[in-house]
Scaffold this motif. Structure first.
Motif, mmCIF file in Angstrom:
data_model
loop_
_atom_site.group_PDB
_atom_site.id
_atom_site.type_symbol
_atom_site.label_atom_id
_atom_site.label_comp_id
_atom_site.label_asym_id
_atom_site.label_seq_id
_atom_site.Cartn_x
_atom_site.Cartn_y
_atom_site.Cartn_z
ATOM 1 N N THR A 1 0.854 -1.188 0.000
ATOM 2 C CA THR A 1 0.000 0.000 0.000
ATOM 3 C C THR A 1 0.887 1.234 0.000
ATOM 4 O OG1 THR A 1 -1.705 -1.186 1.232
ATOM 5 C CG2 THR A 1 -1.855 1.213 1.215
ATOM 6 N N LEU B 1 -1.895 4.085 -13.503
ATOM 7 C CA LEU B 1 -1.361 2.991 -12.683
ATOM 8 C C LEU B 1 -2.029 1.657 -13.014
ATOM 9 C CD1 LEU B 1 -0.953 4.735 -9.209
ATOM 10 C CD2 LEU B 1 0.798 4.209 -10.892
ATOM 11 N N HIS B 2 -3.332 1.686 -13.294
ATOM 12 C CA HIS B 2 -4.012 0.442 -13.661
ATOM 13 C C HIS B 2 -3.398 -0.174 -14.913
ATOM 14 C CE1 HIS B 2 -7.660 1.707 -11.246
ATOM 15 N NE2 HIS B 2 -7.315 0.531 -10.764
ATOM 16 N N VAL C 1 -4.254 -4.337 -8.825
ATOM 17 C CA VAL C 1 -4.054 -2.959 -8.369
ATOM 18 C C VAL C 1 -5.395 -2.232 -8.271
ATOM 19 C CG1 VAL C 1 -3.606 -2.179 -10.737
ATOM 20 C CG2 VAL C 1 -2.835 -0.803 -8.839
ATOM 21 N N CYS C 2 -5.534 -1.390 -7.229
ATOM 22 C CA CYS C 2 -6.733 -0.563 -7.105
ATOM 23 C C CYS C 2 -6.422 0.686 -6.286
ATOM 24 C CB CYS C 2 -7.880 -1.332 -6.469
ATOM 25 S SG CYS C 2 -7.681 -1.646 -4.720
ATOM 26 N N GLU C 3 -7.193 1.739 -6.544
ATOM 27 C CA GLU C 3 -7.122 2.923 -5.696
ATOM 28 C C GLU C 3 -7.929 2.593 -4.449
ATOM 29 O OE1 GLU C 3 -7.639 7.755 -5.844
ATOM 30 O OE2 GLU C 3 -8.639 6.557 -7.368
ATOM 31 N N SER C 4 -7.263 2.525 -3.320
ATOM 32 C CA SER C 4 -7.885 1.990 -2.111
ATOM 33 C C SER C 4 -8.253 3.031 -1.064
ATOM 34 C CB SER C 4 -6.958 0.952 -1.484
ATOM 35 O OG SER C 4 -5.696 1.513 -1.211
ATOM 36 N N SER D 1 -3.712 10.429 -2.739
ATOM 37 C CA SER D 1 -4.235 9.184 -3.299
ATOM 38 C C SER D 1 -3.563 8.011 -2.595
ATOM 39 C CB SER D 1 -3.940 9.127 -4.802
ATOM 40 O OG SER D 1 -4.593 8.043 -5.405
ATOM 41 N N GLU D 2 -4.304 6.937 -2.418
ATOM 42 C CA GLU D 2 -3.745 5.723 -1.818
ATOM 43 C C GLU D 2 -4.006 4.568 -2.777
ATOM 44 O OE1 GLU D 2 -4.222 4.399 2.507
ATOM 45 O OE2 GLU D 2 -5.593 3.077 1.412
ATOM 46 N N TRP D 3 -2.967 3.793 -3.038
ATOM 47 C CA TRP D 3 -3.067 2.671 -3.972
ATOM 48 C C TRP D 3 -2.598 1.393 -3.292
ATOM 49 C CZ3 TRP D 3 -4.873 2.743 -9.008
ATOM 50 C CH2 TRP D 3 -5.286 4.003 -9.451
ATOM 51 N N THR D 4 -3.285 0.298 -3.574
ATOM 52 C CA THR D 4 -2.916 -0.996 -3.026
ATOM 53 C C THR D 4 -2.642 -1.968 -4.173
ATOM 54 O OG1 THR D 4 -4.184 -0.640 -1.013
ATOM 55 C CG2 THR D 4 -3.677 -2.919 -1.572
#
Length: 93
Positions: free
Chosen positions: A7, A28-29, A40-43, A52-55
């Motif tokens: 994350t 990013l996707h 991958v997803c924006e979490s 923004s937070e990405w996991t």
């Protein structure tokens, strides 16, 4: 099979609109989602324009491959996103 959850929290200074936010991090996707070992997803931080937070969920046969893929994600994200990485957490499942 080994699985890791990576994350990353990203600051997007000066970002003034949702459209601009999507332009900065929207790819990013496409960049990471093509690899079948990575989901991958924006979490998080959906309602914030300047963050923004990405996991990333990474699956591989060996811990070494997991480490390699996670490091590659971190490096590429820091080089390609117009923002600052504030926090990185890795969890091995």
């Amino acid at each position: 099979m080994h699985i890791s959850v990576l994350t990353m929290k990203i600051s997007l200074p000066g970002c003034g609109s949702l459209k601009e936010k999507r332009q900065r991090v929207g790819g990013l996707h496409e960049r990471f989602g093509r690899n079948p070992a990575i989901a991958v997803c924006e979490s998080g931080d959906h309602d914030k324009l300047d963050a923004s937070e990405w996991t990333f969920v990474v699956a591989a046969i060996s811990p070494q491959k997991i480490e390699s893929l996670c490091s590659e994600i971190e490096d590429k994200l820091q080089r390609t996103v117009e923002g600052r990485v504030l926090d990185v957490t890795r969890e091995i499942l």
